[in-house]
Design an enzyme around this catalytic site. Structure first.
Site, PDB file in Angstrom:
ATOM      1  N   SER A 261     -31.364  38.018  19.799  1.00  0.00           N
ATOM      2  CA  SER A 261     -30.030  37.679  19.280  1.00  0.00           C
ATOM      3  C   SER A 261     -29.305  36.627  20.116  1.00  0.00           C
ATOM      4  O   SER A 261     -28.673  35.728  19.547  1.00  0.00           O
ATOM      5  CB  SER A 261     -29.173  38.942  19.152  1.00  0.00           C
ATOM      6  OG  SER A 261     -29.719  39.755  18.152  1.00  0.00           O
TER       7      SER A 261
ATOM      8  N   TYR B 289     -39.561  42.999  15.061  1.00  0.00           N
ATOM      9  CA  TYR B 289     -39.929  41.578  15.034  1.00  0.00           C
ATOM     10  C   TYR B 289     -40.662  41.155  16.295  1.00  0.00           C
ATOM     11  O   TYR B 289     -41.188  40.056  16.381  1.00  0.00           O
ATOM     12  CB  TYR B 289     -38.694  40.704  14.801  1.00  0.00           C
ATOM     13  CG  TYR B 289     -37.580  40.917  15.807  1.00  0.00           C
ATOM     14  CD1 TYR B 289     -36.526  41.794  15.517  1.00  0.00           C
ATOM     15  CD2 TYR B 289     -37.573  40.257  17.028  1.00  0.00           C
ATOM     16  CE1 TYR B 289     -35.501  41.996  16.428  1.00  0.00           C
ATOM     17  CE2 TYR B 289     -36.552  40.452  17.935  1.00  0.00           C
ATOM     18  CZ  TYR B 289     -35.517  41.325  17.634  1.00  0.00           C
ATOM     19  OH  TYR B 289     -34.512  41.522  18.545  1.00  0.00           O
TER      20      TYR B 289
ATOM     21  N   LYS C 242     -25.877  52.300  17.205  1.00  0.00           N
ATOM     22  CA  LYS C 242     -25.266  51.898  15.928  1.00  0.00           C
ATOM     23  C   LYS C 242     -24.394  52.981  15.300  1.00  0.00           C
ATOM     24  O   LYS C 242     -23.497  52.680  14.520  1.00  0.00           O
ATOM     25  CB  LYS C 242     -26.358  51.465  14.939  1.00  0.00           C
ATOM     26  CG  LYS C 242     -26.967  50.119  15.296  1.00  0.00           C
ATOM     27  CD  LYS C 242     -28.035  49.704  14.328  1.00  0.00           C
ATOM     28  CE  LYS C 242     -28.653  48.392  14.770  1.00  0.00           C
ATOM     29  NZ  LYS C 242     -29.787  48.002  13.948  1.00  0.00           N
TER      30      LYS C 242
ATOM     31  N   GLY D  58     -32.433  56.678  11.588  1.00  0.00           N
ATOM     32  CA  GLY D  58     -31.356  56.176  12.439  1.00  0.00           C
ATOM     33  C   GLY D  58     -30.524  55.138  11.700  1.00  0.00           C
ATOM     34  O   GLY D  58     -30.519  55.080  10.461  1.00  0.00           O
TER      35      GLY D  58
ATOM     36  N   GLY E 190     -39.948  42.043  10.922  1.00  0.00           N
ATOM     37  CA  GLY E 190     -38.492  42.124  11.043  1.00  0.00           C
ATOM     38  C   GLY E 190     -37.778  40.804  11.306  1.00  0.00           C
ATOM     39  O   GLY E 190     -36.563  40.787  11.410  1.00  0.00           O
TER      40      GLY E 190
ATOM     41  N   THR F 266     -26.893  47.386  18.837  1.00  0.00           N
ATOM     42  CA  THR F 266     -28.272  47.704  18.461  1.00  0.00           C
ATOM     43  C   THR F 266     -28.698  49.049  19.050  1.00  0.00           C
ATOM     44  O   THR F 266     -27.858  49.804  19.565  1.00  0.00           O
ATOM     45  CB  THR F 266     -29.216  46.524  18.842  1.00  0.00           C
ATOM     46  OG1 THR F 266     -30.488  46.760  18.267  1.00  0.00           O
ATOM     47  CG2 THR F 266     -29.348  46.351  20.346  1.00  0.00           C
TER      48      THR F 266
HETATM   49  P1  ATR Z   1     -31.413  52.331  15.047  1.00  0.00           P
HETATM   50  O1  ATR Z   1     -29.944  52.436  14.986  1.00  0.00           O
HETATM   51  O2  ATR Z   1     -31.865  50.964  15.460  1.00  0.00           O
HETATM   52  O3  ATR Z   1     -32.104  52.806  13.818  1.00  0.00           O
HETATM   53  P2  ATR Z   1     -31.676  54.878  16.315  1.00  0.00           P
HETATM   54  O4  ATR Z   1     -30.464  55.335  15.596  1.00  0.00           O
HETATM   55  O5  ATR Z   1     -31.848  55.222  17.753  1.00  0.00           O
HETATM   56  O6  ATR Z   1     -31.828  53.313  16.261  1.00  0.00           O
HETATM   57  O7  ATR Z   1     -32.947  55.389  15.473  1.00  0.00           O
HETATM   58  C1  ATR Z   1     -34.248  55.186  15.900  1.00  0.00           C
HETATM   59  C2  ATR Z   1     -35.215  55.854  14.934  1.00  0.00           C
HETATM   60  O8  ATR Z   1     -36.515  55.751  15.517  1.00  0.00           O
HETATM   61  C3  ATR Z   1     -34.979  57.333  14.697  1.00  0.00           C
HETATM   62  O9  ATR Z   1     -35.412  57.676  13.407  1.00  0.00           O
HETATM   63  C4  ATR Z   1     -35.860  57.969  15.768  1.00  0.00           C
HETATM   64  O10 ATR Z   1     -36.246  59.293  15.489  1.00  0.00           O
HETATM   65  P3  ATR Z   1     -35.319  60.540  15.962  1.00  0.00           P
HETATM   66  O11 ATR Z   1     -34.259  60.679  14.915  1.00  0.00           O
HETATM   67  O12 ATR Z   1     -36.254  61.648  16.047  1.00  0.00           O
HETATM   68  O13 ATR Z   1     -34.758  60.134  17.317  1.00  0.00           O
HETATM   69  C5  ATR Z   1     -37.064  57.061  15.676  1.00  0.00           C
HETATM   70  N1  ATR Z   1     -37.906  57.098  16.884  1.00  0.00           N
HETATM   71  C6  ATR Z   1     -37.626  56.544  18.088  1.00  0.00           C
HETATM   72  N2  ATR Z   1     -38.634  56.772  18.958  1.00  0.00           N
HETATM   73  C7  ATR Z   1     -39.566  57.488  18.273  1.00  0.00           C
HETATM   74  C8  ATR Z   1     -40.861  58.039  18.605  1.00  0.00           C
HETATM   75  N3  ATR Z   1     -41.374  57.886  19.824  1.00  0.00           N
HETATM   76  N4  ATR Z   1     -41.548  58.690  17.645  1.00  0.00           N
HETATM   77  C9  ATR Z   1     -41.023  58.832  16.408  1.00  0.00           C
HETATM   78  N5  ATR Z   1     -39.817  58.354  16.029  1.00  0.00           N
HETATM   79  C10 ATR Z   1     -39.096  57.688  16.941  1.00  0.00           C
END
Ligand code: ATR
Length: 275
Positions: free
Chosen positions: A16, A222, A65, A126, A243, A61
């Site tokens: 960004s 991305y 968020k 998320g 992405g 980010t």
């Molecule tokens: P963003 O706002 O960019 O979507 P976020 O709100 O932190 O970021 O969401 C990240 C997503 O990636 C969530 O669905 C998260 O799953 P959880 O709800 O269980 O936290 C998922 N995620 C992140 N790391 C993960 C991992 N190692 N395995 C599976 N899902 C993962």
């Protein structure tokens, strides 16, 4: 000099600053865009200190968020429905207004397929998933959504919420039960961070069992340009999208909220070339 920044953690992967600094330069705007990396334990204190500083706008980010919402003074109605914010405009009176431009960026690269998308599998629940869900429900003729997420409760909450604003057949499937799911879908989207950084050798879900020859496999990551998830889809001859287009088009929409200006086509072409 105006100041803008991206708030998140970690930010080492973020493009960004490159995008917005090029945009400010190309349009002759005296502004700088920087990384504001904040660890979870310092989030509240750091955000409150930013509120007192000389800032005109922010991007938000992973993983903030949703967590940023209590710090906003206003939120635009679509973003409120989405429940996630990726853009803040600092108003003349210092108040923070929250927006979501992810859904705009998310839709751009699937625009030409929009009439054909009737079903999808969304991996993650998320902020990015929320933007994708909103974009699909508002702008496509989607009839069925399957949602899976590591944390079951969070996935179920998202499914329940979708039902409040869209007439879509929406189901949550536990990640561990996906292997029993036989349904083929038109679009598969990875909204998780599995596939980047320390997890770059992993796939969130194998897309192949849910695909048929016209399935589009879309990874919101991305960096790397081709995740394991997209590699698998590409090897199976499927249409894939990474992405990068979403990144560029959500950035343009944020930039427009801050400055009232669009990216020029020369800049967009340049960004696709260098990023
Ligand atoms: P963003 O706002 O960019 O979507 P976020 O709100 O932190 O970021 O969401 C990240 C997503 O990636 C969530 O669905 C998260 O799953 P959880 O709800 O269980 O936290 C998922 N995620 C992140 N790391 C993960 C991992 N190692 N395995 C599976 N899902 C993962």
């Amino acid at each position: 000099m105006q100041n803008y920044g991206i708030i998140g953690y970690p930010l080492s992967h973020s493009f960004s600053p490159v995008i917005h600094n090029m945009a400010f330069k190309s349009l002759g705007i005296n502004a700088e865009y920087s990384k504001i990396e904040i660890k979870e334990e310092n989030f509240e204190r750091h955000v409150l200190s930013l509120k007192k500083g000389n800032w005109q706008g922010f991007n938000i980010t992973i993983p903030y968020k949703e967590k940023i919402i209590p710090f906003l003074d206003k939120i635009d109605p679509i973003s409120e429905k989405i429940g996630a914010i990726n853009t803040i405009k600092v108003e003349e009176d210092g108040g923070w207004t929250g927006f979501n431009t992810d859904y705009i960026g998310f839709l751009k690269p699937i625009q030409s397929h929009i009439d054909k998308i009737k079903s999808c599998l969304i991996i993650g629940a998320g902020g990015a998933a929320r933007a994708a869900v909103y974009g699909l429900s508002a702008k496509t003729k989607i009839e069925k959504m399957l949602i899976t997420n590591r944390t079951i409760k969070r996935g179920q909450i998202l499914v329940d919420q979708i039902k409040t604003f869209a007439k879509i057949n929406c189901l949550f499937i536990d990640l561990t039960e996906l292997k029993n799911e036989k349904e083929k879908v038109d679009l598969i989207i990875n909204t998780t961070s599995v596939g980047m950084g320390a997890q770059k050798d992993k796939m969130p879900v194998d897309p192949i069992p849910f695909s048929y020859k016209n399935t589009i496999v879309y990874d919101l990551i991305y960096n790397p340009v081709q995740t394991q998830f997209l590699k698998a889809a590409d090897s199976a001859g499927l249409n894939t999208i990474n992405g990068l287009p979403m990144l560029i088009w959500q950035a343009e929409a944020s930039f427009n909220i801050w400055t009232g200006k669009d990216f020029t086509s020369v800049l967009v072409n340049q960004l696709f070339k260098i990023l």
